[in-house]
Design a protein around this motif. Structure first.
Motif, PDB file in Angstrom:
ATOM      1  N   ASN A 244       0.837  -1.192   0.000  1.00 19.45           N
ATOM      2  CA  ASN A 244       0.000   0.000   0.000  1.00 19.45           C
ATOM      3  C   ASN A 244       0.877   1.249   0.000  1.00 19.45           C
ATOM      4  O   ASN A 244       1.772   1.384   0.842  1.00 19.45           O
ATOM      5  CB  ASN A 244      -0.908   0.008   1.238  1.00 19.45           C
ATOM      6  N   PRO A 259      -4.167   7.707  -0.960  1.00 17.30           N
ATOM      7  CA  PRO A 259      -3.630   6.627  -1.792  1.00 17.30           C
ATOM      8  C   PRO A 259      -2.774   7.188  -2.927  1.00 17.30           C
ATOM      9  O   PRO A 259      -3.155   8.158  -3.591  1.00 17.30           O
ATOM     10  CB  PRO A 259      -4.893   5.943  -2.332  1.00 17.30           C
ATOM     11  N   ASN A 261      -1.455   5.389  -5.795  1.00 17.22           N
ATOM     12  CA  ASN A 261      -1.372   4.162  -6.581  1.00 17.22           C
ATOM     13  C   ASN A 261      -0.499   4.309  -7.827  1.00 17.22           C
ATOM     14  O   ASN A 261      -0.075   3.309  -8.409  1.00 17.22           O
ATOM     15  CB  ASN A 261      -2.774   3.714  -6.991  1.00 17.22           C
TER      16      ASN A 261
END
Length: 322
Positions: A244, A259, A261
Motif C-alpha cells: 500500500n 492513496p 497508486n
C-alpha cells in the motif's frame, strides 16, 4: 407528501406529479426499493425549509420548479445510496445550512448540492467526526458568503480546519481572493489568534513538539499490512509497506494519507533514508525514542517524520517555522 404545508411546494409537486413519480421510479430501478417514509420525512424536515427560504427571494413557479427538482433528485440519490440513513444528522445539518444561503441555491441549485456532497464525502473519509463542526463553521460565515466561489473557498478552508491537511497547499492563494469581511470571519473561526499567516506555516508552534502519529494496522481500520517506510520525493512525503502506497499530509489541523497508486513502492523504498541522528532536531526529546529502531526518517524545513521497525505508525514532530 401530506405533511408538506408550504403552498408553493405543494403547487410544484401537484403540477408536476408525473415528473416526480417518474424520477422516483427511475431511482428505484437504479437503487432498488426506496422507503417512502424516509423520503417524506426528508422532504418535510429538509427540503421544505430550504424552499421556504428561496421562495422568499423568488417565488416564480419556474424558479420554484428549478430548485425543487434539483433538491428532489439529489434527495433520491442520498436515500437510494443509503447516505441519508447512515449519516442522517450530518447530511441534515449540511442541507439545512442552505437555508442561510438562499441566494446561492436560487442561482446554483445543482452545483451547490453537488459541492455539499463532495465535502461530506471527503469528511466522511478523512475526518468523520468533524462534519457537524464544518457545518457550524460554514453557518457562522454564511452572512459574508456572497458568491458560489466564496462558498467553495470557505468550505475548503473549513474542511482543512476540520482535518483535511491535503487541502492546505492552495488555500493561501484562494484566501486572497475573498472579501475583507469574509477573510475576517474565516480567520476568527480558525482561531482567535489567527492571521493571514496561518496558511504560511504548517505548524502553529515555533518550538520542537511531538505532533502525534498516523497510520496503523490495516486490520484495525488502519492503512498498512506491514510496518511502513517513508521517503521524500520532490516536495511530497510518501509511505509504503510494499503493498500500500500513500502520500502523507500533516499540519496543525490534521493528518491525511492519500492513496498514491501511481507511485511504485520500490521507487519509494529506493528513496527511503535509514536512521539518521535525531539529536540535533529533538535534543532531550530523543530520550523518548528508541532511535536504533528507526527504520526510515524524513526531515523537511518544518517537519521530522520517522517510522519504527516494529510499528505500523508514522511519528511526527514539528521542528521549525521558517
Amino acid at each position: 407528501m401530506e405533511k408538506i404545508n408550504f403552498p408553493p411546494l405543494i403547487a410544484e409537486l401537484t403540477a408536476n406529479s408525473a415528473l416526480y413519480n417518474q424520477w422516483y421510479n427511475d431511482a428505484e430501478l437504479k437503487y432498488g426499493p426506496l422507503s417512502t417514509l424516509i423520503l417524506m420525512s426528508w422532504m418535510v424536515e429538509v427540503v421544505q425549509p430550504i424552499v421556504l427560504e428561496t421562495s422568499a427571494l423568488n417565488s416564480a413557479p419556474e424558479k420554484v420548479h428549478e430548485v425543487v427538482k434539483a433538491l428532489y433528485l439529489e434527495s433520491l440519490k442520498l436515500i437510494g445510496s443509503g447516505l441519508a440513513m447512515r449519516y442522517k444528522e450530518e447530511y441534515k445539518s449540511a442541507w439545512l445550512l442552505l437555508m442561510q444561503l438562499p441566494h446561492l441555491v436560487l442561482k446554483f441549485p445543482v452545483k451547490i448540492s453537488s459541492l455539499l456532497h463532495d465535502v461530506l464525502s471527503n469528511l466522511h473519509t478523512y475526518a468523520p467526526a468533524k462534519t457537524v463542526v464544518w457545518c457550524q463553521l460554514m453557518k457562522n460565515s454564511s452572512f459574508d458568503i456572497k458568491t458560489i466561489e466564496d462558498f467553495k473557498i470557505a468550505g475548503r478552508i473549513y474542511a482543512w480546519k476540520c482535518g483535511l491537511a491535503h487541502l492546505r497547499g492552495r488555500l493561501k492563494e484562494d484566501f486572497q481572493t475573498l472579501s475583507e469581511e469574509l477573510k475576517h470571519t474565516i480567520l476568527k473561526n480558525l482561531s482567535e489568534e489567527a492571521t493571514g499567516q496561518v496558511f504560511e506555516f504548517r505548524w502553529s508552534t515555533h518550538t520542537i513538539k511531538f505532533e502525534g502519529m498516523h497510520g496503523g494496522f490495516k486490520g484495525s481500520e488502519g492503512f498498512f499490512e506491514h510496518p511502513p517506510k517513508l521517503a521524500q520525493i520532490d516536495e511530497y512525503l510518501f509511505a509504503t509497506d510494499s503493498i500500500n502506497n500513500y502520500a502523507l499530509f500533516a499540519d496543525q489541523f490534521g493528518k491525511v494519507l492519500l492513496p498514491a497508486n501511481t507511485v511504485d513502492s520500490n521507487y519509494i523504498l529506493s528513496n527511503s533514508k535509514p536512521f539518521d541522528s535525531v539529536e540535533k532536531w529533538l535534543g532531550k526529546g530523543k530520550e523518548q525514542i528508541d532511535a536504533h529502531k528507526i527504520s526510515s526518517i524524513v526531515t523537511t524545513k518544518d517537519t521530522l517524520a520517522f517510522t519504527l521497525q516494529n510499528s505500523y505508525f508514522i511519528y511526527l514532530f514539528s521542528i521549525a517555522n521558517e
